[in-house]
Design an enzyme around this catalytic site. Structure first.
Site, mmCIF file in Angstrom:
data_model
loop_
_atom_site.group_PDB
_atom_site.id
_atom_site.type_symbol
_atom_site.label_atom_id
_atom_site.label_comp_id
_atom_site.label_asym_id
_atom_site.label_seq_id
_atom_site.Cartn_x
_atom_site.Cartn_y
_atom_site.Cartn_z
ATOM 1 N N GLU A 238 48.083 34.178 37.463
ATOM 2 C CA GLU A 238 48.430 35.487 37.709
ATOM 3 C C GLU A 238 47.696 36.042 38.585
ATOM 4 O O GLU A 238 48.103 36.931 39.384
ATOM 5 C CB GLU A 238 48.080 36.075 36.228
ATOM 6 C CG GLU A 238 48.388 37.679 36.208
ATOM 7 C CD GLU A 238 48.564 38.059 34.620
ATOM 8 O OE1 GLU A 238 48.064 37.386 33.770
ATOM 9 O OE2 GLU A 238 49.132 39.068 34.635
ATOM 10 N N ASP A 239 46.346 35.785 39.026
ATOM 11 C CA ASP A 239 45.343 36.462 39.789
ATOM 12 C C ASP A 239 45.438 35.955 41.311
ATOM 13 O O ASP A 239 45.006 36.469 42.172
ATOM 14 C CB ASP A 239 43.885 36.480 39.216
ATOM 15 C CG ASP A 239 43.982 37.555 37.892
ATOM 16 O OD1 ASP A 239 44.847 37.998 37.733
ATOM 17 O OD2 ASP A 239 42.866 37.345 37.425
#
Ligand code: MN
Length: 733
Positions: free
Chosen positions: A92-93
């Site tokens: 996600e990041d």
């Protein structure tokens, strides 16, 4: 731990990854060296991936996943789970592709990280309790591998420990979600310590002032309790030793959130709740538990009605213990728990106890097997108790036969798995189902038959005047949708029956030169009463369905003077082929427009149209009261079924040739069958779609011209005989 420190000495990465040293020391205590090395590599990978990212507290981002992994290492979980925790935010990041994780750390790790990422994408909105329960179930239903939940819980626990860095509004939202969603999940999975920590951190972040008051009160009480508890501990220890029971007696403290909840639930003042003492006695075997109980009850009187045997009937999450409340010195209540070391381990870490890394033999058991193993352990524990309740809750949570989806406003709906967009529409409201024409799933237009998946947001598009499609019955998964669609179709049938009945009655009255308006109200009422009908609609419906005969009803409606003898002939009813469900065309003789026809009123089926020369006519002649004269009305675009029998020379390819000839006249063939009569001849039977007799006549001419065709006839009545002369059917009958 020497091994871990020596390993660290060689690692330049360890210095720029805060917390890594502790993590590696922790895993080195129970995992083999090659697994520790994999974990170190994962930390290095994560450190590079998150390079430059910082948390709100200012420390490097990688400190967070490493701390989460350390929480799981304390539970002695396997290396894949630890690695997944270290990498849980990289998809996600840092936009690291899942494939890359799979190539580097294996498919299991990639799946775990992907699972955590998907959980994070679902946002919890509502504050209603039922909604929270559904949301918890949805989260559990979404994961195939329970380790995803363990990673998520570790992630949340560390985030709660560091929540001070967040802005107040965000802090409250996260705290509420923790209390409503994650702490109950931890409890359900038996992760008692994690549950307690999540609750106290959530309580502190959500209600800082109340937390402070309780914390102070507890501290004050603890000062007074010390001596008191020591005395109780000694008394119990002495008694146990005298009975030759080896036991560990510990005093325990209630956590603040449970005190707070108890105050709210019981509306009790603070001191009443804080002044409850807790002790725990841990022994070796279940049998000893009961013996220890006897000893405890001989030292302090038990409070009636407070004994609970969770050994015989464990809690849903596998928790086992004996619970009893005692009258302590000065009548102060003491809550006691008695359990074995094994039970204690399960009570503290629940499912995680089962995921523990195991050396030797069993370490390569698949994750599905381990879940099953855990469940079967629980099932066998439950055998003596309320296993139904247990199975229900575990099945719903862990073997998802339900799917959880959102409405556009964020309400969660629970549907059986396999449910489609139409099921969703009916679950929202029958009206929405009846009028739905399209849907958006996650904002994309989607066919109505689409099967829904967990976590999707579904928006139904309705249209005024839209009606259910009968074909929906074939794919809907819920009883509600199915019965609503059927109900609608039945209503439709009723509407059609009423319309047809009204038409038939008007026609019948017309024979007496009467219109319905001419009939006086009193006569109408009397007739309805006589016939046992509650209103005119019911009467029309019964006529339309063929349960009442229009001519007979018409006679009852006549003024007494004109009661005729009943010899008059009714003007024929016009049939256009658009009457719907209540007019059917007999499949014995296949009537088509401009055939001479008559109608037969069949109870429950409405009007059935036959050709006049149908062989079944003879049977119907016995019931003249059920006949109805009919004629064809100018026909619209509708096509009618008809059947032709083609007598051919039995030659290879003859069927194909005849079929091609039929197709050349733009006629659809519904069905073909071949009946070989002898070695030389065969009969081909074609069920066709035609407009009318003219269309059929043209078709017959085309076929008859073919070299291998001997004869062409229309089927009349169940293939019993060829009643029609072998000539061109006259278009006008
Ligand atoms: Mn995280």
């Amino acid at each position: 731990m020497d091994y871990a420190s020596s390993l660290l000495g060689l690692l330049p990465g360890a210095r720029r990854t805060p917390g890594l040293k502790e993590l590696l020391a922790s895993v080195a205590a129970y995992l083999p060296a090659d697994q520790v090395e994999r974990i170190r590599e994962a930390a290095e990978f994560g450190t590079s991936a998150h390079h430059g990212q910082r948390r709100r507290s200012g420390e490097p981002f990688i400190a967070h996943p490493v701390a989460a992994a350390t929480l799981l290492a304390d539970l002695h979980l396997d290396a894949d789970t630890i690695i997944a925790a270290i990498l849980h935010d990289v998809i996600e990041d840092t936009r690291t592709p899942k494939d890359q994780l799979a190539a580097r750390f294996g498919a299991d790790v990639a799946e775990l990280v992907d699972g955590v990422t998907k959980l994070d994408q679902i946002k919890f909105k509502s504050r209603e309790e039922a909604q929270a329960e559904s949301f918890r179930k949805m989260l559990l239903a979404m994961v195939k591998d329970l380790r995803v939940i363990l990673v998520k819980l570790a992630d949340r626990t560390h985030n709660m420990r560091t929540i001070e860095a967040m802005a107040p509004a965000r802090r409250r939202a996260i705290a509420r979600e923790t209390l409503e969603i994650y702490a109950p999940i931890a409890e359900r999975l038996g992760l008692y310590n994690m549950k307690i920590e999540l609750e106290d951190l959530g309580f502190k972040a959500l209600y800082p002032a109340r937390y402070l008051v309780l914390e102070r009160a507890q501290k004050r009480a603890r000062g007074n309790q010390k001596e008191f508890l020591k005395k109780i501990e000694q008394q119990l220890n002495t008694a146990l030793i005298r009975s030759q029971i080896e036991a560990r007696v510990v005093t325990r403290e209630k956590h603040l959130y449970s005190i707070y909840q108890k105050m709210r639930r019981k509306r009790a003042p603070l001191h009443e709740i804080v002044d409850v003492y807790g002790i725990r006695i841990v022994v070796d075997t279940p049998d000893t538990c009961y013996r220890a109980l006897g000893v405890v009850h001989s030292v302090f009187k038990p409070m009636p009605g407070r004994f609970k045997d969770y050994i015989a009937i464990p809690r849903v999450n596998g928790y086992q213990s004996l619970h009893t409340t005692l009258f302590g010195p000065n009548g102060v209540p003491i809550e006691a728990q008695i359990r074995t070391t094994d039970m204690h381990r399960v009570a503290e870490t629940g499912i995680a106890a089962h995921w523990k890394y195991k050396t030797g033999g069993k370490s390569d058991v698949g994750q599905q097997d381990r879940t099953r193993e855990w469940l079967s352990n629980l099932v066998s524990l439950q055998e003596s108790g309320s296993s139904e309740e247990f199975l229900e809750s575990v099945k719903v949570d862990l073997f998802p036969d339900k799917v959880y989806v959102f409405t556009p406003k964020g309400t969660i709906l629970r549907l059986p798995s396999g449910a489609t967009v139409v099921d969703f529409a009916y679950a929202v409201h029958t009206d929405i189902g009846n009028r739905c024409v399209a849907a958006k799933v996650d904002r994309r237009l989607t066919p109505l038959r689409t099967v829904l998946r967990n976590g999707q947001t579904v928006e139904i598009i309705t249209a005024k005047g839209a009606t259910p499609n009968p074909s929906w019955v074939n794919f809907v998964a819920t009883a509600k949708a199915r019965s609503a669609i059927r109900h609608y179709l039945k209503g439709l049938r009723r509407t059609e029956a009423i319309a047809l009945g009204a038409k038939l009655l008007t026609q019948a009255l017309g024979e007496f030169s009467l219109s319905f308006e001419d009939v006086s109200d009193s006569v109408k009422r009397a007739a309805l009463g006589e016939l046992g009908m509650k209103d005119l609609d019911e009467l029309h419906e019964k006529i339309g369905l063929g349960e009442r005969l229009a001519p007979l009803v018409a006679r009852r409606l006549l003024p007494t003077a004109t009661h005729a003898s009943g010899t008059s002939v009714l003007a024929p009813l016009a049939i256009a082929g658009t009457e719907g469900l209540l007019v059917t065309y007999a499949r014995c003789c296949f009537p088509i427009p401009y055939d001479p026809i008559f109608a037969f009123l069949s109870s429950g089926r409405g009007v059935v149209i036959h050709r006049e020369n149908c062989v079944n006519v003879e049977d119907y002649r016995k019931h003249p009261e059920n006949w109805l004269p009919v004629t064809w009305q100018a026909s619209p675009d509708r096509l009618f079924s008809s059947e032709l029998r083609v007598y051919v020379i039995n030659r290879t390819g003859v069927l194909a040739a005849v079929a091609a000839a039929i197709a050349s006249t733009e006629t659809n063939i519904d069905h073909v069958s071949i009946d070989e009569q002898d070695i030389d001849t065969a009969v081909l039977t074609f069920e066709l779609r035609v407009r009318d007799r003219r269309h059929l006549a043209r078709l017959v001419r085309v076929i008859r011209r073919m070299p291998d065709v001997n004869r062409v006839t229309r089927t009349i009545a169940a293939h019993a005989r060829d009643a029609e002369p072998d000539g061109d059917p006259d278009p006008r009958g």
